[in-house]
Design a protein around this motif. Structure first.
Motif, PDB file in Angstrom:
ATOM      1  N   GLU A   1     -41.472   3.114 -14.383  1.00 52.83           N
ATOM      2  CA  GLU A   1     -39.989   3.342 -14.269  1.00 52.83           C
ATOM      3  C   GLU A   1     -39.495   4.706 -14.146  1.00 52.83           C
ATOM      4  OE1 GLU A   1     -38.174   0.798 -13.840  1.00 52.83           O
ATOM      5  OE2 GLU A   1     -39.709  -0.737 -13.994  1.00 52.83           O
ATOM      6  N   LEU A   2     -38.773   5.188 -13.134  1.00 52.13           N
ATOM      7  CA  LEU A   2     -38.229   6.429 -12.741  1.00 52.13           C
ATOM      8  C   LEU A   2     -36.903   6.480 -12.855  1.00 52.13           C
ATOM      9  CD1 LEU A   2     -39.131   9.365 -12.582  1.00 52.13           C
ATOM     10  CD2 LEU A   2     -39.224   8.978 -10.227  1.00 52.13           C
ATOM     11  N   ALA A   3     -36.102   7.334 -13.489  1.00 49.45           N
ATOM     12  CA  ALA A   3     -34.758   7.585 -13.266  1.00 49.45           C
ATOM     13  C   ALA A   3     -34.490   8.753 -12.931  1.00 49.45           C
ATOM     14  CB  ALA A   3     -33.983   6.694 -14.535  1.00 49.45           C
TER      15      ALA A   3
ATOM     16  N   THR B   1     -29.587  22.939  -1.586  1.00 47.74           N
ATOM     17  CA  THR B   1     -30.668  22.548  -2.430  1.00 47.74           C
ATOM     18  C   THR B   1     -30.328  21.389  -3.397  1.00 47.74           C
ATOM     19  OG1 THR B   1     -31.766  24.631  -2.164  1.00 47.74           O
ATOM     20  CG2 THR B   1     -32.410  23.262  -4.249  1.00 47.74           C
ATOM     21  N   LEU B   2     -30.822  20.415  -3.563  1.00 49.75           N
ATOM     22  CA  LEU B   2     -30.401  19.360  -4.594  1.00 49.75           C
ATOM     23  C   LEU B   2     -31.505  19.542  -5.427  1.00 49.75           C
ATOM     24  CD1 LEU B   2     -29.058  16.737  -5.406  1.00 49.75           C
ATOM     25  CD2 LEU B   2     -30.460  15.582  -3.981  1.00 49.75           C
ATOM     26  N   ARG B   3     -30.897  19.904  -6.834  1.00 52.31           N
ATOM     27  CA  ARG B   3     -31.772  19.899  -8.087  1.00 52.31           C
ATOM     28  C   ARG B   3     -31.768  18.523  -8.823  1.00 52.31           C
ATOM     29  NH1 ARG B   3     -30.593  24.563 -11.949  1.00 52.31           N
ATOM     30  NH2 ARG B   3     -31.811  25.802 -10.162  1.00 52.31           N
ATOM     31  N   LEU B   4     -32.929  17.824  -9.211  1.00 50.61           N
ATOM     32  CA  LEU B   4     -32.894  16.520  -9.705  1.00 50.61           C
ATOM     33  C   LEU B   4     -33.778  16.491 -10.871  1.00 50.61           C
ATOM     34  CD1 LEU B   4     -33.593  14.428  -6.417  1.00 50.61           C
ATOM     35  CD2 LEU B   4     -31.498  14.768  -7.481  1.00 50.61           C
ATOM     36  N   THR B   5     -33.105  16.102 -12.228  1.00 47.98           N
ATOM     37  CA  THR B   5     -33.704  16.173 -13.454  1.00 47.98           C
ATOM     38  C   THR B   5     -34.184  14.725 -13.693  1.00 47.98           C
ATOM     39  OG1 THR B   5     -32.420  18.054 -14.518  1.00 47.98           O
ATOM     40  CG2 THR B   5     -33.701  16.543 -15.954  1.00 47.98           C
ATOM     41  N   THR B   6     -35.296  14.336 -13.604  1.00 48.05           N
ATOM     42  CA  THR B   6     -35.685  13.046 -13.841  1.00 48.05           C
ATOM     43  C   THR B   6     -36.164  12.711 -15.407  1.00 48.05           C
ATOM     44  OG1 THR B   6     -38.284  13.470 -13.856  1.00 48.05           O
ATOM     45  CG2 THR B   6     -36.905  13.257 -11.703  1.00 48.05           C
ATOM     46  N   SER B   7     -36.220  11.245 -15.455  1.00 49.85           N
ATOM     47  CA  SER B   7     -36.535  10.639 -16.737  1.00 49.85           C
ATOM     48  C   SER B   7     -38.143  10.891 -17.175  1.00 49.85           C
ATOM     49  CB  SER B   7     -36.210   9.055 -16.779  1.00 49.85           C
ATOM     50  OG  SER B   7     -37.125   8.589 -16.070  1.00 49.85           O
ATOM     51  N   ALA B   8     -38.852  11.575 -16.457  1.00 50.19           N
ATOM     52  CA  ALA B   8     -40.231  11.801 -16.808  1.00 50.19           C
ATOM     53  C   ALA B   8     -40.126  13.128 -17.905  1.00 50.19           C
ATOM     54  CB  ALA B   8     -41.028  12.071 -15.660  1.00 50.19           C
ATOM     55  N   ALA B   9     -40.900  12.659 -19.010  1.00 49.94           N
ATOM     56  CA  ALA B   9     -41.164  13.785 -20.088  1.00 49.94           C
ATOM     57  C   ALA B   9     -41.700  15.024 -19.742  1.00 49.94           C
ATOM     58  CB  ALA B   9     -41.627  13.018 -21.420  1.00 49.94           C
ATOM     59  N   GLY B  10     -41.117  16.091 -19.933  1.00 47.12           N
ATOM     60  CA  GLY B  10     -42.081  17.404 -19.782  1.00 47.12           C
ATOM     61  C   GLY B  10     -42.090  17.904 -18.293  1.00 47.12           C
ATOM     62  N   VAL B  11     -41.348  17.218 -17.359  1.00 45.38           N
ATOM     63  CA  VAL B  11     -41.481  17.652 -15.877  1.00 45.38           C
ATOM     64  C   VAL B  11     -40.224  18.661 -15.722  1.00 45.38           C
ATOM     65  CG1 VAL B  11     -41.204  16.775 -13.763  1.00 45.38           C
ATOM     66  CG2 VAL B  11     -42.795  15.418 -15.466  1.00 45.38           C
TER      67      VAL B  11
ATOM     68  N   GLY C   1     -44.933   4.418  -9.542  1.00 38.85           N
ATOM     69  CA  GLY C   1     -43.799   3.826  -9.239  1.00 38.85           C
ATOM     70  C   GLY C   1     -42.822   4.874  -8.275  1.00 38.85           C
ATOM     71  N   GLY C   2     -41.532   4.872  -8.415  1.00 39.34           N
ATOM     72  CA  GLY C   2     -40.818   6.006  -7.472  1.00 39.34           C
ATOM     73  C   GLY C   2     -39.533   5.514  -7.122  1.00 39.34           C
ATOM     74  N   LEU C   3     -38.824   6.425  -6.547  1.00 40.53           N
ATOM     75  CA  LEU C   3     -37.369   6.218  -6.015  1.00 40.53           C
ATOM     76  C   LEU C   3     -37.437   6.753  -4.732  1.00 40.53           C
ATOM     77  CD1 LEU C   3     -35.414   7.614  -9.133  1.00 40.53           C
ATOM     78  CD2 LEU C   3     -35.683   5.046  -8.571  1.00 40.53           C
ATOM     79  N   ALA C   4     -36.521   6.120  -4.021  1.00 37.47           N
ATOM     80  CA  ALA C   4     -36.059   6.676  -2.823  1.00 37.47           C
ATOM     81  C   ALA C   4     -34.528   7.485  -2.691  1.00 37.47           C
ATOM     82  CB  ALA C   4     -35.843   5.464  -1.643  1.00 37.47           C
ATOM     83  N   LEU C   5     -34.714   8.504  -2.199  1.00 36.39           N
ATOM     84  CA  LEU C   5     -33.338   9.355  -2.050  1.00 36.39           C
ATOM     85  C   LEU C   5     -32.786   9.147  -1.063  1.00 36.39           C
ATOM     86  CD1 LEU C   5     -31.425  11.899  -2.617  1.00 36.39           C
ATOM     87  CD2 LEU C   5     -33.354  13.281  -1.848  1.00 36.39           C
ATOM     88  N   LEU C   6     -31.574   8.553  -1.036  1.00 40.09           N
ATOM     89  CA  LEU C   6     -30.733   8.080   0.101  1.00 40.09           C
ATOM     90  C   LEU C   6     -29.631   9.190   0.351  1.00 40.09           C
ATOM     91  CD1 LEU C   6     -30.486   4.303  -0.462  1.00 40.09           C
ATOM     92  CD2 LEU C   6     -32.111   5.541   1.008  1.00 40.09           C
ATOM     93  N   LEU C   7     -29.745   9.955   1.359  1.00 42.16           N
ATOM     94  CA  LEU C   7     -28.515  11.289   1.604  1.00 42.16           C
ATOM     95  C   LEU C   7     -27.917  10.914   2.717  1.00 42.16           C
ATOM     96  CD1 LEU C   7     -28.104  14.180   1.062  1.00 42.16           C
ATOM     97  CD2 LEU C   7     -29.361  14.690   3.119  1.00 42.16           C
ATOM     98  N   ASP C   8     -26.577  11.008   2.408  1.00 46.55           N
ATOM     99  CA  ASP C   8     -25.576  10.970   3.111  1.00 46.55           C
ATOM    100  C   ASP C   8     -24.739  12.395   3.626  1.00 46.55           C
ATOM    101  OD1 ASP C   8     -25.867   8.085   3.278  1.00 46.55           O
ATOM    102  OD2 ASP C   8     -24.706   7.959   1.481  1.00 46.55           O
ATOM    103  N   VAL C   9     -24.428  12.553   4.740  1.00 42.94           N
ATOM    104  CA  VAL C   9     -23.757  13.654   5.126  1.00 42.94           C
ATOM    105  C   VAL C   9     -22.548  13.476   5.640  1.00 42.94           C
ATOM    106  CG1 VAL C   9     -23.871  16.165   6.523  1.00 42.94           C
ATOM    107  CG2 VAL C   9     -26.214  14.649   5.660  1.00 42.94           C
ATOM    108  N   ARG C  10     -21.483  13.906   5.146  1.00 38.52           N
ATOM    109  CA  ARG C  10     -20.248  13.410   5.604  1.00 38.52           C
ATOM    110  C   ARG C  10     -19.810  14.371   6.731  1.00 38.52           C
ATOM    111  NH1 ARG C  10     -19.246  12.804   0.030  1.00 38.52           N
ATOM    112  NH2 ARG C  10     -18.428  14.476  -0.267  1.00 38.52           N
ATOM    113  N   PRO C  11     -18.850  13.976   7.740  1.00 41.67           N
ATOM    114  CA  PRO C  11     -18.194  14.635   8.701  1.00 41.67           C
ATOM    115  C   PRO C  11     -17.589  15.986   8.394  1.00 41.67           C
ATOM    116  CG  PRO C  11     -18.001  12.278   9.401  1.00 41.67           C
ATOM    117  CD  PRO C  11     -18.460  12.534   7.882  1.00 41.67           C
ATOM    118  N   GLY C  12     -17.658  16.961   9.123  1.00 39.63           N
ATOM    119  CA  GLY C  12     -16.594  18.110   8.529  1.00 39.63           C
ATOM    120  C   GLY C  12     -17.542  19.191   8.162  1.00 39.63           C
TER     121      GLY C  12
END
Length: 388
Positions: A189-191, A246-256, A226-237
């Motif tokens: 499980e990853l969040a 840059t997208l910084r992601l903090t996951t639920s994995a300990a010590g990462v 396990g794992g997740l898919a990142l779904l990126l949406d780019v809005r017009p404009g």
């Protein structure tokens, strides 16, 4: 009489043999010329010291075992001056910018100790990690150096399939989408605990959503749990030009450490130029150099994308100089559901006089009118040189 003479001779021979044996036994002995003093003599002169001596009390190498890739670690080495003179320390250059270290003290009296704090980040694609930081005894004529080494094994706990998302020539007037897989190699499980956009000027144009990877996607990645898919949406404009976010992601994995996914690419107008001999960003076609007897023909394409692609039409309104260059617009092609392509046939006939149309102010020009609501007119620049 005879017995007496025999005894005397025998006595003489015995004395001679005794003297010979004695002389041979003590031939190598040397008698002292002076009597020894009551205590042994000590040579006079200065006492020679050892100078400063650097010792690493807890060892010159530290094995940290296993660490997550891109994680940070630290270790404290204890050093001591085991010499009889002051020790002056200086930091050398670590073997990698991912490693740094600090001294509590750079001067140690004999017998004194201090700490050296080494920090590192496991920025490597290899399984093994080893870096070092040199300590130099600065007041040693030989500049004694001891390398403080950290080593260990790097494992992947969480890792994206790649570290960037490329958005090439997306439309400023139309949404865009991308998908990126993030694998977990330890936990099923990853969040995502937190997400941050680091470029505030572009952040409002992006949205990130996440969904679990399918069992098939997980099985196709060696070692993934396990794992997740990142779904990126780019809005017009988005403004025309470069995408740098840059997208910084903090996951639920300990010590990462947080993952940093870079978004790069470009936002282009809905109408662009493509084909051979083309410089797209300048709307330039380079026909090169030819002789007067030569002619040349080529076809380039005007690509229309975005929400107005089906209703946009093109028309050539002028060619300069028309005596040299011919331009003809073909029928639109719809072999890609997201792009409409208009072929533009360009030709130079044989028999042209020498001319150089090789820079701004001298290019040949093809002027095109459009019905696009934001791009009303285009000018293609055509470069060529006709030699003598």
């Amino acid at each position: 009489m005879k017995p007496t003479l025999f005894a005397v001779v025998s006595l003489g021979i015995g004395i001679a043999i005794g003297l010979a044996i004695t002389r041979q036994e003590f031939a190598r002995e040397t008698l002292p010329l002076t009597a020894p003093s009551a205590s042994p003599a000590v040579a006079a002169g200065p006492k020679i010291g050892t100078g400063p001596k650097l010792t690493v009390v807890n060892g010159e190498r530290h094995d940290f075992g296993t660490m997550n890739r891109n994680a940070a670690g630290e270790h404290t080495f204890v050093v001591r001056n085991d010499g009889d003179a002051e020790l002056v320390l200086k930091k050398g250059n670590p073997t990698c910018k991912c490693t740094s270290f600090e001294l509590d003290k750079d001067r140690l009296a004999p017998g004194e100790s201090t700490s050296v704090h080494l920090q590192w980040k496991t920025l490597t694609s290899d399984v093994r990690f080893e870096q070092s930081a040199p300590l130099i005894v600065d007041n040693d004529p030989d500049k004694t150096t001891i390398a403080l080494v950290i080593e260990g094994r790097v494992i992947d706990v969480v890792r994206p399939e790649r570290w960037d998302i490329v958005l090439t020539d997306i439309s400023a007037n139309e949404p865009a989408h991308a998908r990126l897989k993030i694998f977990s190699y330890k936990d099923k499980e990853l969040a995502i605990a937190k997400q941050e956009w680091l470029n505030p000027q572009q952040a409002d144009h992006f949205d990130a959503r996440f969904e679990p990877l399918t069992p098939e996607e997980i099985s196709q990645e060696a070692g993934a749990a396990g794992g997740l898919a990142l779904l990126l949406d780019v809005r017009p404009g988005l403004p025309l030009g470069t995408i740098d976010e840059t997208l910084r992601l903090t996951t639920s994995a300990a010590g990462v450490e947080p993952l940093e996914i870079r978004l790069r690419g470009s936002v282009a107008t809905d109408i662009s130029l493509a084909g051979p001999r083309v410089v797209p960003e300048k709307l330039l076609v380079n026909l090169g150099q030819l002789k007067p007897a030569d002619g040349i023909k080529t076809t380039v394409y005007l690509l229309i994308k975005g929400p107005y692609r089906e209703e946009t039409t093109l028309q050539i309104t002028g060619v300069e100089p028309a005596s040299e260059l011919t331009a003809k617009l073909g029928e639109p092609q719809r072999d890609n559901p997201r792009i409409v392509r208009y072929p533009v046939a360009l030709s130079l006939p044989p028999g042209l006089s020498p001319v150089a149309r090789a820079g701004d102010g001298s290019y040949a020009l093809v002027k095109i009118a459009t019905t696009h609501p934001q791009t009303k007119e285009l000018t293609l620049k055509v470069r060529y040189i006709v030699t003598q």
